[in-house]
Design a protein around this motif. Structure first.
Motif, PDB file in Angstrom:
ATOM      1  N   GLU A 199       0.888  -1.037   0.085  1.00 37.09           N
ATOM      2  CA  GLU A 199       0.014  -0.102   0.134  1.00 37.09           C
ATOM      3  C   GLU A 199       0.950   1.321   0.201  1.00 37.09           C
ATOM      4  N   PHE A 200       0.226   2.440  -0.217  1.00 35.00           N
ATOM      5  CA  PHE A 200       1.070   3.628  -0.451  1.00 35.00           C
ATOM      6  C   PHE A 200       0.801   4.464   0.928  1.00 35.00           C
ATOM      7  N   ARG A 201       1.782   4.771   1.485  1.00 37.73           N
ATOM      8  CA  ARG A 201       1.479   5.544   3.114  1.00 37.73           C
ATOM      9  C   ARG A 201       1.473   6.968   2.915  1.00 37.73           C
ATOM     10  N   ARG A 202       1.051   7.286   3.992  1.00 37.62           N
ATOM     11  CA  ARG A 202       0.961   8.815   4.208  1.00 37.62           C
ATOM     12  C   ARG A 202       2.092   9.703   3.404  1.00 37.62           C
ATOM     13  N   TYR A 203       3.287   9.274   3.672  1.00 37.66           N
ATOM     14  CA  TYR A 203       4.387   9.857   2.795  1.00 37.66           C
ATOM     15  C   TYR A 203       4.286   9.907   1.554  1.00 37.66           C
ATOM     16  N   HIS A 204       3.244   9.372   0.795  1.00 35.74           N
ATOM     17  CA  HIS A 204       3.192   9.152  -0.728  1.00 35.74           C
ATOM     18  C   HIS A 204       2.103  10.172  -0.887  1.00 35.74           C
ATOM     19  N   LEU A 205       1.649  10.787  -0.262  1.00 41.13           N
ATOM     20  CA  LEU A 205       0.377  11.609  -0.547  1.00 41.13           C
ATOM     21  C   LEU A 205       0.755  12.513  -1.594  1.00 41.13           C
ATOM     22  N   GLY A 206      -0.335  12.657  -2.498  1.00 38.97           N
ATOM     23  CA  GLY A 206      -0.422  13.681  -3.734  1.00 38.97           C
ATOM     24  C   GLY A 206      -1.200  14.801  -3.235  1.00 38.97           C
ATOM     25  N   GLY A 207      -2.307  14.373  -2.871  1.00 33.41           N
ATOM     26  CA  GLY A 207      -3.543  15.334  -2.554  1.00 33.41           C
ATOM     27  C   GLY A 207      -4.814  14.704  -2.674  1.00 33.41           C
ATOM     28  N   ASN A 208      -5.695  15.251  -1.684  1.00 31.85           N
ATOM     29  CA  ASN A 208      -6.936  14.735  -1.594  1.00 31.85           C
ATOM     30  C   ASN A 208      -7.077  13.118  -1.569  1.00 31.85           C
ATOM     31  N   GLY A 209      -6.180  12.727  -0.672  1.00 27.00           N
ATOM     32  CA  GLY A 209      -6.351  11.122  -0.337  1.00 27.00           C
ATOM     33  C   GLY A 209      -5.812  10.144  -1.289  1.00 27.00           C
ATOM     34  N   ALA A 210      -5.044  10.881  -2.420  1.00 30.88           N
ATOM     35  CA  ALA A 210      -4.442  10.158  -3.558  1.00 30.88           C
ATOM     36  C   ALA A 210      -3.015   9.973  -3.343  1.00 30.88           C
ATOM     37  N   ALA A 211      -2.292   8.716  -3.841  1.00 31.33           N
ATOM     38  CA  ALA A 211      -1.051   8.616  -4.075  1.00 31.33           C
ATOM     39  C   ALA A 211      -0.718   9.620  -4.979  1.00 31.33           C
ATOM     40  N   PRO A 216      -5.497   5.227  -4.213  1.00 26.62           N
ATOM     41  CA  PRO A 216      -5.669   5.704  -2.511  1.00 26.62           C
ATOM     42  C   PRO A 216      -4.667   5.450  -1.784  1.00 26.62           C
ATOM     43  N   LEU A 217      -4.385   5.960  -0.592  1.00 24.88           N
ATOM     44  CA  LEU A 217      -3.372   5.819   0.250  1.00 24.88           C
ATOM     45  C   LEU A 217      -3.924   4.652   1.501  1.00 24.88           C
ATOM     46  N   GLN A 218      -3.040   4.133   1.789  1.00 24.81           N
ATOM     47  CA  GLN A 218      -3.368   3.004   3.246  1.00 24.81           C
ATOM     48  C   GLN A 218      -4.463   2.039   2.794  1.00 24.81           C
ATOM     49  N   THR A 219      -4.368   1.494   1.463  1.00 22.06           N
ATOM     50  CA  THR A 219      -5.236   0.374   0.986  1.00 22.06           C
ATOM     51  C   THR A 219      -4.580  -0.699   0.281  1.00 22.06           C
ATOM     52  N   PRO A 220      -4.878  -1.731   0.707  1.00 20.98           N
ATOM     53  CA  PRO A 220      -4.147  -2.885   0.098  1.00 20.98           C
ATOM     54  C   PRO A 220      -4.250  -3.012  -1.282  1.00 20.98           C
ATOM     55  N   LEU A 221      -3.033  -3.086  -1.951  1.00 17.66           N
ATOM     56  CA  LEU A 221      -3.154  -2.804  -3.758  1.00 17.66           C
ATOM     57  C   LEU A 221      -2.188  -4.161  -3.958  1.00 17.66           C
ATOM     58  N   THR A 222      -2.360  -4.649  -5.371  1.00 18.57           N
ATOM     59  CA  THR A 222      -1.386  -5.572  -5.857  1.00 18.57           C
ATOM     60  C   THR A 222      -1.004  -5.076  -7.152  1.00 18.57           C
ATOM     61  N   VAL A 223       0.302  -5.213  -7.569  1.00 20.01           N
ATOM     62  CA  VAL A 223       1.151  -4.912  -8.754  1.00 20.01           C
ATOM     63  C   VAL A 223       1.624  -6.070  -9.318  1.00 20.01           C
ATOM     64  N   SER A 224       1.283  -6.259 -10.517  1.00 15.35           N
ATOM     65  CA  SER A 224       1.813  -7.548 -11.218  1.00 15.35           C
ATOM     66  C   SER A 224       2.182  -7.159 -12.710  1.00 15.35           C
ATOM     67  N   VAL A 232       4.988  -5.235 -19.610  1.00 10.93           N
ATOM     68  CA  VAL A 232       3.941  -4.657 -19.167  1.00 10.93           C
ATOM     69  C   VAL A 232       3.382  -5.000 -17.862  1.00 10.93           C
ATOM     70  N   ALA A 233       2.668  -4.132 -17.003  1.00 10.29           N
ATOM     71  CA  ALA A 233       2.368  -4.214 -15.591  1.00 10.29           C
ATOM     72  C   ALA A 233       1.081  -3.454 -15.421  1.00 10.29           C
ATOM     73  N   GLU A 234       0.376  -3.800 -14.420  1.00  9.46           N
ATOM     74  CA  GLU A 234      -0.965  -3.095 -14.055  1.00  9.46           C
ATOM     75  C   GLU A 234      -0.862  -3.223 -12.361  1.00  9.46           C
ATOM     76  N   LEU A 235      -1.502  -2.207 -12.042  1.00  2.00           N
ATOM     77  CA  LEU A 235      -1.730  -1.950 -10.433  1.00  2.00           C
ATOM     78  C   LEU A 235      -3.231  -1.724 -10.310  1.00  2.00           C
ATOM     79  N   ARG A 236      -3.576  -2.984  -9.422  1.00  2.00           N
ATOM     80  CA  ARG A 236      -5.098  -3.052  -8.910  1.00  2.00           C
ATOM     81  C   ARG A 236      -5.425  -2.968  -7.503  1.00  2.00           C
ATOM     82  N   ASP A 237      -6.706  -2.667  -7.518  1.00  2.00           N
ATOM     83  CA  ASP A 237      -7.354  -2.668  -6.053  1.00  2.00           C
ATOM     84  C   ASP A 237      -7.932  -4.052  -5.641  1.00  2.00           C
ATOM     85  N   GLU A 238      -8.479  -4.144  -4.358  1.00  2.00           N
ATOM     86  CA  GLU A 238      -8.682  -5.566  -3.771  1.00  2.00           C
ATOM     87  C   GLU A 238      -9.851  -5.917  -4.548  1.00  2.00           C
ATOM     88  N   GLN A 239     -10.816  -5.140  -5.383  1.00  2.00           N
ATOM     89  CA  GLN A 239     -11.870  -5.406  -6.261  1.00  2.00           C
ATOM     90  C   GLN A 239     -11.415  -5.810  -7.622  1.00  2.00           C
TER      91      GLN A 239
END
Length: 237
Positions: A138-150, A189-197, A211-218
């Motif tokens: 997950e992306f931490r608070r340190y990785h904040l870009g703005g409005n809760g997003a990495a 989002p920050l502080q949310t479990p994610l998967t990259v493959s 090639v690669a993709e970043l996905r959320d839990e859904q």
């Protein structure tokens, strides 16, 4: 070309977490040609696995938390002044031990998230082999870009580190990143479990397209990328 050569990942000490249960990653090194690496890397400093003491991992994690706090606290100036004094004491403590590249353990302790490097994102390996790589984190608070997003700039960092591992486990030689094209599909989002493959898409001579993709839990795609890794020539830095 840009980006430094990705270190050769060795060992399988990293542990992924699933529902709070430690799981050893699935590693397939069948495509890795160590003899080829030895021949190819004789002109390049060899990155070897580091064995750090018991305190190094907790130290790195504490430093990550300090990074989170440094970008999020709203404290009185006297508190910031006290933190500054303690930070300077820590600098004075560690400065005599400053070491050159490939001597310190940071970036070479494979069982730690981000291999023990504050630069790398502290994600954990789930699966690695010639068919590709999967990591979770997950992306931490340190990785904040703005409005809760990495911050958009940390996604290429995650992808670039992944590309280096993909090339290694696919049995390709030492390579550098020639380009990395990222498509931002949704807010990450920050502080949310994610998967990259990711995986090797195709090979053309010295060129490895990945090639690669970043996905959320859904399973929704938050970002994807295509990168080009180019094999180093003998003596090429």
């Amino acid at each position: 070309m840009s980006e430094r050569v990705k270190p050769v990942p060795e060992g399988d000490g990293e542990v992924a977490s699933r529902a709070g249960t430690a799981v050893r990653p699935r590693i397939d090194r069948s495509a890795v040609d160590h003899a080829r690496y030895e021949r190819h890397s004789r002109f390049f400093p060899k990155v070897t696995r580091a064995r750090a003491g018991a305190n190094f991992g907790p130290f790195v994690e504490a430093m990550r938390t300090l990074q989170d706090l440094a970008v999020s606290v709203d404290a009185p100036d006297e508190v910031i002044g006290e933190a500054l004094a303690q930070a300077r004491e820590l600098i004075d403590l560690l400065e005599p031990y400053r070491a050159p590249e490939l001597q310190g353990p940071a970036g070479r302790v494979v069982e730690l998230p981000g291999r023990g490097s504050l630069l790398l994102l502290p994600w954990r390996l789930v699966e690695a082999g010639p068919e590709g790589i999967t990591m979770t984190g997950e992306f931490r608070r340190y990785h904040l870009g703005g409005n809760g997003a990495a911050h958009g700039g940390v996604l290429p960092l995650l992808f670039d580190d992944l590309l280096g591992m993909i090339v290694h486990y696919a049995g390709r030689p030492l390579s550098r990143t020639a380009y990395l094209h990222v498509n931002y599909r949704k807010v990450t989002p920050l502080q949310t479990p994610l998967t990259v493959s990711g995986r090797v898409d195709r090979v053309e001579g010295r060129k490895t397209f990945v090639v690669a993709e970043l996905r959320d839990e859904q399973g929704a795609v938050l970002a994807d990328c295509e990168g080009l890794m180019v094999e180093l020539l003998p003596g090429q830095p």
